[in-house]
Design a protein around this motif. Structure first.
Motif, PDB file in Angstrom:
ATOM      1  N   PRO A 204      23.098  34.181  46.863  1.00  0.00           N
ATOM      2  CA  PRO A 204      23.073  32.844  46.253  1.00  0.00           C
ATOM      3  C   PRO A 204      24.444  32.221  45.947  1.00  0.00           C
ATOM      4  O   PRO A 204      24.452  31.149  45.353  1.00  0.00           O
ATOM      5  N   THR A 205      25.580  32.836  46.311  1.00  0.00           N
ATOM      6  CA  THR A 205      26.850  32.300  45.782  1.00  0.00           C
ATOM      7  C   THR A 205      27.445  31.175  46.637  1.00  0.00           C
ATOM      8  O   THR A 205      28.289  30.418  46.166  1.00  0.00           O
ATOM      9  N   GLY A 206      27.066  31.109  47.921  1.00  0.00           N
ATOM     10  CA  GLY A 206      27.626  30.087  48.815  1.00  0.00           C
ATOM     11  C   GLY A 206      28.984  30.476  49.397  1.00  0.00           C
ATOM     12  O   GLY A 206      29.599  29.704  50.116  1.00  0.00           O
ATOM     13  N   VAL A 207      29.438  31.704  49.103  1.00  0.00           N
ATOM     14  CA  VAL A 207      30.754  32.153  49.584  1.00  0.00           C
ATOM     15  C   VAL A 207      30.705  32.450  51.084  1.00  0.00           C
ATOM     16  O   VAL A 207      29.807  33.152  51.564  1.00  0.00           O
ATOM     17  N   LEU A 208      31.697  31.909  51.805  1.00  0.00           N
ATOM     18  CA  LEU A 208      31.847  32.236  53.221  1.00  0.00           C
ATOM     19  C   LEU A 208      33.024  33.201  53.364  1.00  0.00           C
ATOM     20  O   LEU A 208      34.135  32.897  52.937  1.00  0.00           O
TER      21      LEU A 208
END
Ligand SMILES: Cc1ncc(COP(=O)(O)O)c(C=O)c1O
Length: 358
Positions: free
Chosen positions: A156-160
């Motif tokens: 869920p963090t959206g980190v790429l």
């Protein structure tokens, strides 16, 4: 117990006694532009789709995937959403120990439910905005795990995580004999960062892909795996026949060939996210974590007058659904996740949040 998910509009509607269509669902991260119009046009020939069994080999879809990704057809297997592969993998890999980079999609752990003592976590840290630090992860991998689960970009963090960093992790895992399950369900926004080409030379890489999010097809159930042909064959043997239904096959083919829809989606999300973030940044009591995809993780600061569950209830009164995140490893009841939706819907959520938080 069944794990909690975003996108459960039917359950919420039943509990609230309203029509599912009346809800604005920010809890599932689905393309706000809907699905490909090219796919919609193929509905004219729906009788053929319904009155025949699906192609058991999903031949046309596999061909379209191979062309789209520039890989051989033998590297692909389609299924009933990528979730099907998450649940098939434990039976294929039969790992003694798996390491999950957390927080992460909860189904990885769930798929090992009956294998006690197997699952371990490598936790990314809030103070680092949940970035994956290769050095720390490599140190952990030295212990020798049978499998590593990593999601990129992370739900869920959206980190790429960059392709170079993941390549470093993958090369190390290869040396240690660790299988890598790389979930690229949200990579469509950054296709150039995909590690998919690794399957040409290595047989310890399993790439999970989905047509649910970017291609706006959650109800159709279309996902696929990219891996070494040896692995593809093993998994195919375990699959039930016709697990990719005929509509999913048609949807997949038409969507992948709809180049203008793909470009439009990337552009729309970029613009909508920027505008949404600008609104959200004006609000008090919120930490917004940097995101590279079509959803974002937020945290209610200690100064906030309510927790995420209370916020969920308040927003539900306005027919808005958000995803609370207390069930994700490493998060708690201050965190919530929201999708980037249509620009007017994003504005509505930002304005409702303002009323609640100000
Ligand atoms: C990271 C991640 N992987 C896989 C899935 C499953 O997607 P599908 O609809 O293809 O089964 C999801 C769905 O929420 C997800 O967030």
């Amino acid at each position: 117990m069944r794990k909690k998910h975003g996108g459960n509009i039917y359950k919420v509607a039943r509990e609230k006694g309203v029509k599912a269509e009346s809800l604005i669902d920010f809890s599932a991260n689905i393309n706000p532009l809907g699905y490909s119009t090219r796919f919609k046009k193929s509905f004219a020939s729906i009788d053929n789709i319904i009155l025949n069994y699906p192609d058991q080999d999903a031949g046309e879809l596999i061909g379209a995937l191979a062309e789209y990704h520039g890989l051989a057809e033998e590297n692909f297997l389609t299924g009933n959403g990528s979730t099907e592969f998450i649940y098939l993998l434990p039976g294929i890999i039969r790992p003694k120990s798996v390491l999950i980079v957390a927080p992460a999609f909860t189904e990885y752990e769930q798929s090992y439910q009956r294998a006690k003592g197997v699952v371990f976590y490598f936790s990314t840290k809030e103070k680092d905005n949940f970035a994956v630090h290769a050095k720390d992860l490599l140190d952990e991998l030295k212990r020798g795990y049978s499998a590593l689960y990593i999601c990129n970009p992370v739900n869920p963090t959206g980190v790429l995580t960059s392709k170079d960093t993941l390549q470093e992790v993958f090369t190390f895992a290869q040396k240690k004999g660790t299988n890598v399950i790389l979930d690229e369900t949200f990579i469509d926004f950054h296709e150039d960062q995909s590690l998919k080409a690794g399957v040409k030379n290595y047989d310890n890489l399993y790439v999970l892909r989905s047509m649910t999010k970017f291609f706006g097809l959650p109800g159709i159930r279309a996902g696929y795996m990219i891996s070494h042909p040896k692995n593809i064959e093993k998994i195919r043997e375990k699959q039930e026949p016709w697990s990719t239904n005929a509509l999913a096959q048609r949807a997949g083919v038409e969507s992948l060939r709809d180049a203008s829809y793909i470009q439009k989606t990337i552009q729309y999300i970029k613009e909508a996210r920027k505008a949404f973030l600008a609104e959200l940044k004006k609000l008090p009591h919120l930490t917004i974590f940097p995101t590279q995809t079509n959803f974002m993780l937020l945290k209610l600061k200690d100064s906030a007058p309510l927790n995420a569950h209370e916020l969920y209830e308040k927003l539900l009164e306005k027919s808005i659904i958000i995803r609370t995140c207390e069930d994700f490893q490493g998060l708690n009841d201050r965190f919530f996740r929201i999708a980037v939706k249509k620009k007017n819907e994003n504005k509505k959520l930002a304005s409702e949040l303002k009323k609640i938080l100000s």
